[in-house]
Each structure stands twice: as structure tokens, then as C-alpha cells.
Design an enzyme around this catalytic site. Structure first.
Site, PDB file in Angstrom:
ATOM      1  N   THR A  10       0.830  -1.234  -0.049  1.00  8.27           N
ATOM      2  CA  THR A  10       0.083   0.102  -0.039  1.00  8.27           C
ATOM      3  C   THR A  10       0.856   1.489   0.147  1.00  8.27           C
ATOM      4  O   THR A  10       2.008   1.121   0.335  1.00  8.27           O
ATOM      5  CB  THR A  10      -0.766  -0.111   1.293  1.00  8.27           C
TER       6      THR A  10
ATOM      7  N   VAL B 274     -13.496  -4.199   2.814  1.00 10.54           N
ATOM      8  CA  VAL B 274     -12.941  -2.937   2.780  1.00 10.54           C
ATOM      9  C   VAL B 274     -11.859  -2.727   4.046  1.00 10.54           C
ATOM     10  O   VAL B 274     -12.100  -3.355   5.382  1.00 10.54           O
ATOM     11  CB  VAL B 274     -13.964  -1.760   3.265  1.00 10.54           C
ATOM     12  N   GLY B 275     -10.563  -2.019   3.808  1.00 11.66           N
ATOM     13  CA  GLY B 275      -9.539  -1.948   4.955  1.00 11.66           C
ATOM     14  C   GLY B 275      -9.603  -0.981   5.764  1.00 11.66           C
ATOM     15  O   GLY B 275     -10.761  -0.062   5.785  1.00 11.66           O
ATOM     16  N   ASP B 276      -8.623  -0.432   6.356  1.00  7.38           N
ATOM     17  CA  ASP B 276      -8.388   0.764   7.066  1.00  7.38           C
ATOM     18  C   ASP B 276      -8.206   2.027   6.257  1.00  7.38           C
ATOM     19  O   ASP B 276      -8.540   3.139   6.641  1.00  7.38           O
ATOM     20  CB  ASP B 276      -7.404   0.570   8.153  1.00  7.38           C
TER      21      ASP B 276
ATOM     22  N   THR C 239      -0.217   1.570   7.610  1.00  9.18           N
ATOM     23  CA  THR C 239      -0.317   0.330   6.595  1.00  9.18           C
ATOM     24  C   THR C 239      -0.171  -0.882   7.290  1.00  9.18           C
ATOM     25  O   THR C 239       0.513  -1.013   8.352  1.00  9.18           O
ATOM     26  CB  THR C 239       0.914   0.710   5.587  1.00  9.18           C
ATOM     27  N   GLY C 240      -0.649  -1.908   6.713  1.00  9.42           N
ATOM     28  CA  GLY C 240      -0.569  -3.123   7.376  1.00  9.42           C
ATOM     29  C   GLY C 240      -1.929  -4.038   7.401  1.00  9.42           C
ATOM     30  O   GLY C 240      -2.667  -3.596   6.462  1.00  9.42           O
TER      31      GLY C 240
ATOM     32  N   GLY D  73      -5.284  -4.255   7.775  1.00 11.81           N
ATOM     33  CA  GLY D  73      -6.435  -3.186   8.092  1.00 11.81           C
ATOM     34  C   GLY D  73      -7.246  -3.505   9.003  1.00 11.81           C
ATOM     35  O   GLY D  73      -7.614  -2.409   9.662  1.00 11.81           O
TER      36      GLY D  73
HETATM   37  N1  ASP Z   1      -4.002  -1.694   5.093  1.00 10.87           N
HETATM   38  C1  ASP Z   1      -4.267  -2.032   4.011  1.00 10.87           C
HETATM   39  C2  ASP Z   1      -5.535  -2.796   4.048  1.00 10.87           C
HETATM   40  O1  ASP Z   1      -5.763  -3.447   4.926  1.00 10.87           O
HETATM   41  C3  ASP Z   1      -3.128  -2.972   3.315  1.00 10.87           C
HETATM   42  C4  ASP Z   1      -1.909  -2.477   3.378  1.00 10.87           C
HETATM   43  O2  ASP Z   1      -1.563  -1.431   4.210  1.00 10.87           O
HETATM   44  O3  ASP Z   1      -0.852  -3.038   2.865  1.00 10.87           O
HETATM   45  O4  ASP Z   1      -6.329  -2.706   2.922  1.00 10.87           O
END
Ligand code: ASP
Length: 300
Positions: free
Chosen positions: A161, A190-192, A211-212, A214
Site C-alpha cells: 500500500t 474494506v480495509g483501514d 499500513t498493514g 487493515g
Molecule cells: N492496510 C491495507 C488494507 O488493509 C493494506 C496495506 O497497508 O498493505 O487494505
């Protein structure tokens, strides 16, 4: 002081032949955003411009090259927030807008709403000048291989991301993020990233892009939690970011945060093996890194 910090995703990257290209792409994005800040432009514009460069780069999980759903399709999420006014715009599940971050900007500027999803978001973005592409434009072989690996192993694959936080010459902050989400996600997930206060947040004190994993960042209200630790508990920025990651870890999640305050202090902790990141400040501080520094652990 002006400052810009960008991320290209937290994950479990190991050194590879892509590293040099990833660093070059981060530098190009940083240069593009920096040019905006240096010429007296707004933090909000710098964040949008830097993210747009990374959305076009297939090495990252945003725009072209984004992670695919279990059905092999793309559903792109993006968010942008202006700290000075606390205006925000986000889009969820767009499939045919070349720069999802521009769609988020259109929502911020023109919509009577903060978050828009799916076809309605796309129609709105197109009506406000965003560039249309066929959904197939976003699908790369690399993302298809990642999906195949995910389906074969049911294991989480590389995250990439992208996001940015900026401080402009007027002392205003902004934050933004753009993603395809996670490889193999269920369509509709849906992520964060597009959730204001979870993955993305900015106010007069801080700008935050997470990021991570979510789901965990949503559950701890990560980005707003960081801002409140600074505002209400008087926590130093780095400490606040680490506390948020500790909350994420306590639930079983991992990831990273880039955060910036109005003094130009930058925090970039992460609890994964890697987090692509680059930063620059007008006092000459700058860097591009993919992994944890050898001398100090950044694990929470
Ligand atoms: N946080 C993002 C999600 O969960 C993914 C990412 O940060 O790589 O959609």
C-alpha cells in the site's frame, strides 16, 4: 519547516532484485511531492501528487499493480485528509479510475459526503475530471501471481500500500493513503485505508498514514488514536505511534505508521519485517529505507 514522508507498504519483504526499483520509485514520488512543497504549495497537494506517482508504479499495491480480490478483480480504496480544515475525502472499491487518490480529492473538494463507494464514487469522480481506464488496466502479471500463491497457500502475501504525510510552509498538515487492499480479499472487503481515523487522519497537530493488516487498524481506531495520544495525553509522536502499534499487536495484527507533526517531527515505526519509506525535511534530513535499521529495532 517543510516536510514530506511517504510509505510503500509494511510487509514481510526480504531483500530482492526489486529493491533498487522500489527505492527509485519512492525517490521519484518524494521529488514530485517535494516540488509542490518547495514552491509554496499545499500539504494536501503534495500528498496527492506523491501518491499519484506511486499509484502509477506497478511495484506497489495501489492503482496499477494493486492486489487482486479472490475473484481476480481490483477494488481500489483511497483517502485524503486536510489537517488545517479537517476536510476529508475517501473512495472505496473503485475499479475504473486511474488515480484513486484523485477520486478521493474530488470527494473532499466537491461532495457533500466524506466517503463514497463503488459505482457512485466512480461516476462522481468522472464528473469531476478524474481519468477513466478499463479495470484490466490495473491487473498486472505480478498481482496475478501473488493471487495464485495466496490461493495455493492461503498465506498472506507481500503488502505494498502507499501513503504520504506532509507539512507545508504555512504549517498545515495533510495525510493520504491508496491501496488495492489485501491479495485474495473477498470482493466487497474494506480495509483501514479509506476509513478516516483508522488508516488515515490529519488535524492541526498531526498527520497519520497507516499500513498493514487493515482489520486490526480499524479495530483500534489507529490513526485517530495516535492523534488523541498526542493531543490529550501529551505523548511524543514516536511514542504515540509505537503505542498504537502495540494495541494492534495485542490483537494479533502487524503493520506500520508514518506520522508527522507541525514541528516537522517524523515517526515511522513498524512491526513487520519491512516498511518501504522515504522522507525529507527542509533542514536537510532525508532518507529512503526498506528494512529495519541495523542499529535499532523498530519492532514494537
Ligand atoms: N492496510 C491495507 C488494507 O488493509 C493494506 C496495506 O497497508 O498493505 O487494505
Amino acid at each position: 519547516m517543510i516536510a514530506l514522508c511517504i510509505h510503500g507498504g509494511a510487509g514481510d519483504r526480504t531483500p530482492s532484485s526489486d529493491d533498487a526499483a522500489i527505492c527509485r520509485a519512492l525517490e521519484s514520488a518524494l521529488d514530485a511531492g517535494w516540488a509542490v512543497l518547495e514552491s509554496g504549495g499545499m500539504a494536501l497537494d503534495a500528498v496527492q501528487v506523491a501518491i499519484g506517482v506511486l499509484e502509477d508504479e506497478p511495484l506497489f499495491n495501489a492503482g496499477r499493480g494493486a492486489a487482486l480480490t479472490r475473484a481476480g478483480t481490483v477494488e481500489l480504496d483511497a483517502a485524503l485528509m486536510d489537517g488545517a480544515t479537517q476536510r476529508a475525502g475517501a473512495v472505496i472499491g473503485v475499479r475504473s479510475i486511474r488515480y484513486p487518490i484523485a477520486a478521493a480529492r474530488a470527494v473532499l473538494e466537491h461532495a457533500p459526503h466524506v466517503v463514497m463507494a463503488g459505482e457512485g464514487a466512480e461516476r462522481f469522480a468522472l464528473a469531476h475530471g478524474c481519468e477513466a481506464v478499463e479495470p484490466a488496466f490495473f491487473v498486472t502479471e505480478r498481482a496475478q501471481r501473488a493471487l495464485e500463491r495466496f490461493l495455493a497457500e492461503q498465506a498472506r502475501v507481500e503488502l505494498g500500500t502507499v501513503g504520504a504525510v506532509a507539512l507545508d510552509i504555512r504549517g498545515n498538515l495533510a495525510a493520504g493513503n491508496s491501496t488495492g487492499g489485501v491479495t485474495g480479499k473477498l470482493p466487497g472487503r474494506v480495509g483501514d485505508t479509506p476509513i478516516i481515523g483508522a488508516g488515515t487522519y490529519a488535524d492541526r497537530r498531526v498527520a497519520v498514514a497507516c499500513t498493514g493488516y487493515g482489520e486490526y487498524f480499524i479495530r483500534v481506531g489507529a490513526a485517530l488514536r495516535l492523534a488523541l495520544l498526542v493531543e490529550l495525553a501529551g505523548c511524543p509522536l514516536e511514542e504515540a505511534a509505537r503505542q498504537v502499534l502495540a494495541k494492534v499487536s495485542a490483537l494479533g495484527g502487524r503493520g506500520g505508521i508514518i506520522a508527522l507533526d507541525r514541528d516537522g517531527t517524523i515517526a515511522m515505526p513498524f512491526t513487520t519485517a519491512s516498511m518501504a519509506r522515504a522522507w525529507r525535511r527542509s533542514d536537510g534530513t532525508n532518507g529512503v529505507e526498506l528494512y529495519a535499521p541495523a542499529s535499532a529495532s523498530t519492532r514494537a
